[in-house]
Design a protein around this motif. Sequence first.
Motif, PDB file in Angstrom:
ATOM      1  N   SER A  42     -61.636 105.665 149.389  1.00  0.00           N
ATOM      2  CA  SER A  42     -61.722 107.093 149.673  1.00  0.00           C
ATOM      3  C   SER A  42     -62.718 107.714 148.707  1.00  0.00           C
ATOM      4  CB  SER A  42     -60.363 107.770 149.500  1.00  0.00           C
ATOM      5  OG  SER A  42     -60.003 107.778 148.132  1.00  0.00           O
ATOM      6  N   PRO A  43     -63.260 108.887 149.034  1.00  0.00           N
ATOM      7  CA  PRO A  43     -64.173 109.557 148.096  1.00  0.00           C
ATOM      8  C   PRO A  43     -63.507 109.819 146.752  1.00  0.00           C
ATOM      9  CG  PRO A  43     -64.334 110.556 150.273  1.00  0.00           C
ATOM     10  CD  PRO A  43     -63.158 109.617 150.310  1.00  0.00           C
ATOM     11  N   GLU A  44     -62.216 110.147 146.765  1.00  0.00           N
ATOM     12  CA  GLU A  44     -61.493 110.430 145.534  1.00  0.00           C
ATOM     13  C   GLU A  44     -61.421 109.201 144.628  1.00  0.00           C
ATOM     14  OE1 GLU A  44     -60.789 113.306 148.537  1.00  0.00           O
ATOM     15  OE2 GLU A  44     -60.350 111.144 148.613  1.00  0.00           O
ATOM     16  N   THR A  45     -61.191 108.026 145.241  1.00  0.00           N
ATOM     17  CA  THR A  45     -61.130 106.792 144.455  1.00  0.00           C
ATOM     18  C   THR A  45     -62.482 106.480 143.822  1.00  0.00           C
ATOM     19  OG1 THR A  45     -59.379 105.858 145.831  1.00  0.00           O
ATOM     20  CG2 THR A  45     -60.691 104.307 144.544  1.00  0.00           C
ATOM     21  N   LEU A  46     -63.545 106.644 144.593  1.00  0.00           N
ATOM     22  CA  LEU A  46     -64.883 106.366 144.073  1.00  0.00           C
ATOM     23  C   LEU A  46     -65.244 107.332 142.954  1.00  0.00           C
ATOM     24  CD1 LEU A  46     -66.723 105.569 147.428  1.00  0.00           C
ATOM     25  CD2 LEU A  46     -66.016 103.956 145.657  1.00  0.00           C
ATOM     26  N   GLU A  47     -64.815 108.575 143.067  1.00  0.00           N
ATOM     27  CA  GLU A  47     -65.046 109.551 142.001  1.00  0.00           C
ATOM     28  C   GLU A  47     -64.258 109.169 140.750  1.00  0.00           C
ATOM     29  OE1 GLU A  47     -66.783 112.482 141.313  1.00  0.00           O
ATOM     30  OE2 GLU A  47     -68.049 111.771 142.960  1.00  0.00           O
ATOM     31  N   ALA A  48     -63.009 108.727 140.954  1.00  0.00           N
ATOM     32  CA  ALA A  48     -62.145 108.379 139.825  1.00  0.00           C
ATOM     33  C   ALA A  48     -62.668 107.175 139.041  1.00  0.00           C
ATOM     34  CB  ALA A  48     -60.732 108.100 140.326  1.00  0.00           C
ATOM     35  N   LEU A  49     -63.461 106.336 139.700  1.00  0.00           N
ATOM     36  CA  LEU A  49     -64.014 105.158 139.034  1.00  0.00           C
ATOM     37  C   LEU A  49     -64.873 105.514 137.825  1.00  0.00           C
ATOM     38  CD1 LEU A  49     -65.168 102.677 141.837  1.00  0.00           C
ATOM     39  CD2 LEU A  49     -63.551 102.217 140.004  1.00  0.00           C
ATOM     40  N   LYS A  50     -65.466 106.698 137.859  1.00  0.00           N
ATOM     41  CA  LYS A  50     -66.380 107.092 136.785  1.00  0.00           C
ATOM     42  C   LYS A  50     -65.712 107.044 135.418  1.00  0.00           C
ATOM     43  CE  LYS A  50     -69.042 110.214 139.785  1.00  0.00           C
ATOM     44  NZ  LYS A  50     -69.413 111.639 140.044  1.00  0.00           N
ATOM     45  N   SER A  51     -64.424 107.310 135.368  1.00  0.00           N
ATOM     46  CA  SER A  51     -63.723 107.360 134.086  1.00  0.00           C
ATOM     47  C   SER A  51     -62.908 106.105 133.803  1.00  0.00           C
ATOM     48  CB  SER A  51     -62.803 108.592 134.041  1.00  0.00           C
ATOM     49  OG  SER A  51     -61.834 108.523 135.087  1.00  0.00           O
ATOM     50  N   PHE A  52     -63.023 105.105 134.680  1.00  0.00           N
ATOM     51  CA  PHE A  52     -62.280 103.862 134.476  1.00  0.00           C
ATOM     52  C   PHE A  52     -62.832 103.139 133.252  1.00  0.00           C
ATOM     53  CE2 PHE A  52     -61.388  99.350 135.183  1.00  0.00           C
ATOM     54  CZ  PHE A  52     -60.042  99.382 135.527  1.00  0.00           C
ATOM     55  N   GLU A  53     -61.949 102.713 132.355  1.00  0.00           N
ATOM     56  CA  GLU A  53     -62.373 102.074 131.121  1.00  0.00           C
ATOM     57  C   GLU A  53     -62.270 100.557 131.202  1.00  0.00           C
ATOM     58  OE1 GLU A  53     -63.794 103.259 128.394  1.00  0.00           O
ATOM     59  OE2 GLU A  53     -63.842 105.253 129.326  1.00  0.00           O
ATOM     60  N   ALA A  54     -63.407  99.908 131.035  1.00  0.00           N
ATOM     61  CA  ALA A  54     -63.418  98.442 131.020  1.00  0.00           C
ATOM     62  C   ALA A  54     -62.916  97.935 129.672  1.00  0.00           C
ATOM     63  CB  ALA A  54     -64.824  97.930 131.267  1.00  0.00           C
ATOM     64  N   ARG A  55     -62.352  96.741 129.687  1.00  0.00           N
ATOM     65  CA  ARG A  55     -61.937  96.092 128.450  1.00  0.00           C
ATOM     66  C   ARG A  55     -62.945  95.008 128.098  1.00  0.00           C
ATOM     67  NH1 ARG A  55     -55.824  94.985 130.593  1.00  0.00           N
ATOM     68  NH2 ARG A  55     -55.169  97.167 130.857  1.00  0.00           N
ATOM     69  N   SER A  56     -62.992  94.660 126.848  1.00  0.00           N
ATOM     70  CA  SER A  56     -64.005  93.700 126.391  1.00  0.00           C
ATOM     71  C   SER A  56     -63.831  92.330 127.019  1.00  0.00           C
ATOM     72  CB  SER A  56     -63.951  93.575 124.868  1.00  0.00           C
ATOM     73  OG  SER A  56     -62.687  93.102 124.446  1.00  0.00           O
ATOM     74  N   ASP A  57     -62.594  91.990 127.450  1.00  0.00           N
ATOM     75  CA  ASP A  57     -62.370  90.665 128.024  1.00  0.00           C
ATOM     76  C   ASP A  57     -62.243  90.709 129.547  1.00  0.00           C
ATOM     77  OD1 ASP A  57     -59.953  91.948 128.154  1.00  0.00           O
ATOM     78  OD2 ASP A  57     -58.767  90.292 127.337  1.00  0.00           O
ATOM     79  N   ASP A  58     -62.603  91.822 130.184  1.00  0.00           N
ATOM     80  CA  ASP A  58     -62.559  91.895 131.643  1.00  0.00           C
ATOM     81  C   ASP A  58     -63.528  90.896 132.259  1.00  0.00           C
ATOM     82  OD1 ASP A  58     -60.606  93.799 131.976  1.00  0.00           O
ATOM     83  OD2 ASP A  58     -61.997  95.491 132.125  1.00  0.00           O
ATOM     84  N   VAL A  59     -63.096  90.307 133.359  1.00  0.00           N
ATOM     85  CA  VAL A  59     -63.919  89.396 134.150  1.00  0.00           C
ATOM     86  C   VAL A  59     -64.244  90.130 135.448  1.00  0.00           C
ATOM     87  CG1 VAL A  59     -63.971  87.213 135.417  1.00  0.00           C
ATOM     88  CG2 VAL A  59     -62.880  87.328 133.163  1.00  0.00           C
ATOM     89  N   ILE A  60     -65.520  90.439 135.670  1.00  0.00           N
ATOM     90  CA  ILE A  60     -65.922  91.257 136.807  1.00  0.00           C
ATOM     91  C   ILE A  60     -66.814  90.447 137.736  1.00  0.00           C
ATOM     92  CG2 ILE A  60     -67.106  93.376 137.518  1.00  0.00           C
ATOM     93  CD1 ILE A  60     -66.479  94.350 134.552  1.00  0.00           C
TER      94      ILE A  60
END
Length: 303
Positions: A42-60
Amino acid sequence: MSRNRERAIATVDKALAEGEKMTPADMLFSYKGVLYPTTFSSPETLEALKSFEARSDDVILAGYPKTGTNWLDQILRELESADARYTEEEMKERMDAEKELELSRMKKLPSRRIIVTHLPPHLLPPSFFQGKAKILVLVRNPKDTAVSYYHFYNKMTMLPSFSSWDEYFAAFMNGKLTWGSYFDHTVEWNKHSDHENIMMISYEELQEDQVLGMKKIAAFFGFSLSEEDFSRIAKKTSFQAMKEKSYETHGKSGDILFRKGVVGSWREFFSETQNEEMDRKFEECLGGTKLVAMMKYDVYCKA
């Protein structure tokens, strides 16, 4: 089967059922000029991604749709599980939670998180590039990607189908599909390819030598596995093995997600004119980049 797995399958099966009742106009929404399926985001989810915090050990894991992300996702999870020495049940619980793709739930997951996305760099959280999280980018030659995405589009009931291959091909070439243009997506990721925390790998090289590809991935993420681990995971995650278990792991969408798993099937669909058009577009967008050799374009994509 775990409860989380059952719930994930039920969610997708429900979306497929709802898609049968939706009009084409209701199936998609536009966000910053790119189409996305309403059942997946949804547009709201994509907007919310901007503030999502990655962790140093995340595997993307990042890749355009139908470049093999479901296959590589499973490979990644098996590699990470072997490195962390999870039990099979612990691995299933983590995988099911991550696949729900709920941001609030993702934030609560214990490390090490595995995050899979079809989004281009400019729509991902800035934290993905500012910290130490590592990103594996999967690429696949545009001709096989186009054919695989065509079948996906026409079988997923929550996406508007195309009346013909020719109609679809025009949409693919002009980026009028969900998640946008293959070329824009690949070009943008290629610009980040020299980032110290980004690695690019191709579907083609994984097909040619899966064990070698897995060893490169393991080295990039700092996973420590034995030769026996690599051999076992290669057998467990072969395309045929995953296809045979696709209904169990993905429900009704399993047969759609795992179709052929080969390189070169584009020849059954492309006309001579379309083949030449794709060659010109690829050269214009990606000619001279290391992706040409990585995809072995001259081997697999020349008529």
